[in-house]
Structures are given as C-alpha cells and as structure tokens.
Enzyme design. Structure first.
Site, PDB file in Angstrom:
ATOM      1  N   LYS A  45       0.827  -1.209   0.000  1.00  0.00           N
ATOM      2  CA  LYS A  45       0.000   0.000   0.000  1.00  0.00           C
ATOM      3  C   LYS A  45       0.865   1.265   0.000  1.00  0.00           C
ATOM      4  O   LYS A  45       0.512   2.260  -0.639  1.00  0.00           O
ATOM      5  CB  LYS A  45      -0.942  -0.018   1.202  1.00  0.00           C
ATOM      6  CG  LYS A  45      -1.960  -1.158   1.101  1.00  0.00           C
ATOM      7  CD  LYS A  45      -2.984  -1.130   2.186  1.00  0.00           C
ATOM      8  CE  LYS A  45      -3.686  -2.485   2.306  1.00  0.00           C
ATOM      9  NZ  LYS A  45      -4.305  -2.945   1.084  1.00  0.00           N
ATOM     10  N   GLU A 139       0.567  -1.041   7.209  1.00  0.00           N
ATOM     11  CA  GLU A 139       1.333  -2.266   6.922  1.00  0.00           C
ATOM     12  C   GLU A 139       2.746  -2.185   7.500  1.00  0.00           C
ATOM     13  O   GLU A 139       3.590  -3.020   7.176  1.00  0.00           O
ATOM     14  CB  GLU A 139       1.361  -2.533   5.416  1.00  0.00           C
ATOM     15  CG  GLU A 139      -0.001  -2.959   4.882  1.00  0.00           C
ATOM     16  CD  GLU A 139      -0.014  -3.320   3.406  1.00  0.00           C
ATOM     17  OE1 GLU A 139      -0.933  -4.047   2.989  1.00  0.00           O
ATOM     18  OE2 GLU A 139       0.893  -2.883   2.663  1.00  0.00           O
ATOM     19  N   ASN A 181     -11.897   2.322   4.025  1.00  0.00           N
ATOM     20  CA  ASN A 181     -13.039   1.835   3.252  1.00  0.00           C
ATOM     21  C   ASN A 181     -14.135   1.479   4.266  1.00  0.00           C
ATOM     22  O   ASN A 181     -13.951   1.650   5.479  1.00  0.00           O
ATOM     23  CB  ASN A 181     -12.652   0.677   2.322  1.00  0.00           C
ATOM     24  CG  ASN A 181     -12.187  -0.562   3.065  1.00  0.00           C
ATOM     25  OD1 ASN A 181     -12.498  -0.759   4.244  1.00  0.00           O
ATOM     26  ND2 ASN A 181     -11.442  -1.412   2.389  1.00  0.00           N
ATOM     27  N   GLY A 207     -16.327   2.007  -2.745  1.00  0.00           N
ATOM     28  CA  GLY A 207     -16.245   1.181  -3.946  1.00  0.00           C
ATOM     29  C   GLY A 207     -17.039   1.798  -5.077  1.00  0.00           C
ATOM     30  O   GLY A 207     -16.957   3.006  -5.331  1.00  0.00           O
ATOM     31  N   ASP A 231     -10.573  -5.426 -12.000  1.00  0.00           N
ATOM     32  CA  ASP A 231      -9.607  -5.785 -10.963  1.00  0.00           C
ATOM     33  C   ASP A 231      -9.534  -4.623  -9.975  1.00  0.00           C
ATOM     34  O   ASP A 231      -9.066  -3.537 -10.335  1.00  0.00           O
ATOM     35  CB  ASP A 231      -8.240  -6.044 -11.612  1.00  0.00           C
ATOM     36  CG  ASP A 231      -7.186  -6.486 -10.612  1.00  0.00           C
ATOM     37  OD1 ASP A 231      -7.403  -6.342  -9.396  1.00  0.00           O
ATOM     38  OD2 ASP A 231      -6.128  -6.962 -11.063  1.00  0.00           O
ATOM     39  N   ASP A 237      -5.641   2.502  -3.322  1.00  0.00           N
ATOM     40  CA  ASP A 237      -4.350   3.208  -3.312  1.00  0.00           C
ATOM     41  C   ASP A 237      -4.347   4.339  -4.335  1.00  0.00           C
ATOM     42  O   ASP A 237      -3.797   5.417  -4.076  1.00  0.00           O
ATOM     43  CB  ASP A 237      -3.210   2.226  -3.606  1.00  0.00           C
ATOM     44  CG  ASP A 237      -3.145   1.119  -2.562  1.00  0.00           C
ATOM     45  OD1 ASP A 237      -3.505   1.379  -1.395  1.00  0.00           O
ATOM     46  OD2 ASP A 237      -2.745  -0.007  -2.916  1.00  0.00           O
TER      47      ASP A 237
HETATM   48  O1  RIB Z   1      -3.837  -2.202  -1.698  1.00  0.00           O
HETATM   49  C1  RIB Z   1      -3.288  -3.222  -2.498  1.00  0.00           C
HETATM   50  C2  RIB Z   1      -1.997  -3.699  -1.894  1.00  0.00           C
HETATM   51  O2  RIB Z   1      -2.272  -4.318  -0.661  1.00  0.00           O
HETATM   52  C3  RIB Z   1      -1.288  -4.736  -2.720  1.00  0.00           C
HETATM   53  O3  RIB Z   1      -0.396  -4.169  -3.648  1.00  0.00           O
HETATM   54  C4  RIB Z   1      -0.620  -5.615  -1.670  1.00  0.00           C
HETATM   55  O4  RIB Z   1       0.764  -5.571  -1.698  1.00  0.00           O
HETATM   56  C5  RIB Z   1      -1.179  -5.151  -0.326  1.00  0.00           C
HETATM   57  O5  RIB Z   1      -0.304  -4.380   0.363  1.00  0.00           O
END
Ligand code: RIB
Length: 289
Positions: A45, A139, A181, A207, A231, A237
């Site tokens: 992300k 993350e 979200n 969404g 997709d 992001d």
């Molecule tokens: O938001 C999508 C991302 O989430 C992906 O690219 C994956 O790596 C996760 O981090």
C-alpha cells in the site's frame, strides 16, 4: 534541507511483491483452485500510494524498507524510475514483503500479506522531511506511524487505516484526514467515533458507490465515476494517492476527493496495482468539474 518544502507528499509505508492469481471465484475454506492467470507486480500500500502520488504530479518521497534481495532491488529501481525520492528507503536483513492476492472473475480480491522487511520500518531513525502532505498506512509498525505523524510539523497528515487495526487515541489525535473503506471504518468504530477521537475529516471510500466526506459539521457524498471494473487491487491506493496529490496542490477536500474518485475508478479497469495507477493527464481528461 533547511526550512524549505521539497516534497508535496511524503509517504511512510510498505512495499511488497504482489503474487497475483486470477481464479473463477475466491477459494472457499479447504478448497484448492487452479489459476486462470498468474502475474507478479510491485505492490504494497505504501509503494502503490507513493507511485499514485507521483503519477498525479506530486513531488514524492517514500520512506520504508526493502529486503537485501533481488526483489528489494527491483522495488527500489521501480520507485526511482517513477521519480520518487528513496533516500530513506532502507535495505534490511530480511526478505522483502510479499502479498498473496487472489482476484476473481468479478474483479473482487483477497489479500494475505507477509510483512518481511516492512516490519523493520523505524528500526533506523526516520527524519520526516518537510512536505505539504504526510501519508501513512498500517502495513508497518503502528508505533512508527504515530512517531512520524508526531514529526509532521505543518503537513496535512493523512492516514489510510489499512489493514484495519486497533488505533491509539494518540495516533488518531494526530490524523487530519482518515481514508478508510467501509470495512475498515466499521472495524475502527465508525465515522462518529473517529471524529470524536479528534480526526478532523473522514473520507470513506464506498467502492462502486463512490465516497463520503464527513467532518463535525456535515457529510458530503462523492459520486462514483462509472467504469467496467475488472480488478479492484490498488483502486483504494489510486484514490488515496490522488487525494493527497490534490490536497498538496491546495485543492479543497471535496474537490480532491472527486478527482480521487476518478483515479480510483480508472485503476479498476487494468490488472495489477502499480500497472493500473493512472497519470494526472488521464484522470483530468475524464474529470468533469
Ligand atoms: O492495496 C493493495 C496492496 O495491498 C497490494 O499491492 C498488496 O501488496 C497489499 O499491500
């Protein structure tokens, strides 16, 4: 660097290699599925949002960690090739992060991440450079997000609380804008809770239903840009990166979110996260003010 602002957006976050399987449907518990297609892409992300900012024309710096492996080298080169400052992208003695992604025939996805090097962000001291916007996700270690937001000086702090986690009152009080979200918003206690915890503005992405902007005085709907989604990986992001790039340009949150809504929608029309992130020219050619 002195007192000058050299960056529009500084992103502190993760970078991964995305291992993407396309399947007829998302696997059920205990089910083994054959892939229809398989691809590997740069992801994470943090990296995705940094690339999204750069493609939207923002002078961008990325702060994070890669592993001491060929994947780490590839991700560093990718960031450099997008014109993103990587002077605080640290190579650590751990494998580069991975994300195992499944995308179904309707474009929905599931993601399992392996933190790897991302768990080491903050092991070496981070000096947050001056910027107009400071952006982070979840993350990387949460205490590091809190530490960097505490260094924000006058930057607008934007938190994309993904994946959802229990957040401290200290971190929430340091957020100017949160962009969850719907699932993340519910996990965090909802818009009213976040506003009560001191987040000034919540932009909830919905969404294909667009987005909603809430502050203590009002809630404004952001209409979606209609597309045929194939997709959804990286769409959030693209939205967050575009939002930050536009805020750095001095746009209002409402205008920034409407532009971001087009960026997020466009990202769903191409497979993969980084490959799908649109340029500002592409977004603005479709944006109706
Ligand atoms: O938001 C999508 C991302 O989430 C992906 O690219 C994956 O790596 C996760 O981090």
């Amino acid at each position: 660097m002195g007192d000058s602002i050299n960056f529009d957006v500084v992103v502190v976050g993760s970078c991964n290699l995305d291992l993407v399987s396309t399947t007829t449907h998302l696997p059920l518990p205990g089910e083994t599925l054959r892939t229809i297609a398989y691809a590997e892409h740069a992801g994470g992300k943090g990296l995705n949002q940094a690339v999204a900012c750069a493609r939207m024309g923002a002078r961008t710096a990325f702060i994070g960690c890669v592993g001491n492996d060929s994947t780490g080298t590839m991700l560093r080169e990718l960031l450099n090739s997008e014109g993103i400052d990587t002077s605080q992208l640290v190579t650590v003695d751990a494998p580069t992060g991975r994300a195992f992604i499944t995308v179904d025939a309707l474009g929905e996805n599931t993601i399992v991440i392996v933190a790897g090097a991302n768990a080491h962000v903050g092991n070496s001291a981070i000096t947050v450079p001056k910027s107009k916007v400071l952006l982070a996700q979840l993350e990387i270690p949460l205490d590091i997000v809190t530490q960097v937001f505490a260094q924000a000086q006058n930057a607008i702090t934007v938190l994309n609380p993904a994946p959802a986690a229990q957040l401290s009152t200290e971190l929430l009080s340091l957020c100017d804008v949160a962009v969850p979200n719907e699932t993340e918003s519910a996990a965090l206690g909802g818009t009213q809770f976040l506003l009560g915890a001191g987040v000034a503005t919540i932009v909830t992405t919905l969404g294909e239903r667009g987005a909603e902007i809430s502050d203590n005085t009002s809630t404004v709907a952001v209409t979606p840009y209609p597309v045929n989604a194939i997709d959804t990986v990286g769409a959030g992001d693209a939205f967050v990166g575009a939002l930050c790039a536009e805020l750095a340009r001095g746009e209002t949150i409402e205008h920034a979110a409407r532009i971001a809504s087009v960026a997020g929608a466009l990202a769903t029309t191409i497979h993969g996260a980084v490959p799908s992130l649109p340029t500002r020219a592409a977004v603005m050619s479709l944006y109706a003010d």
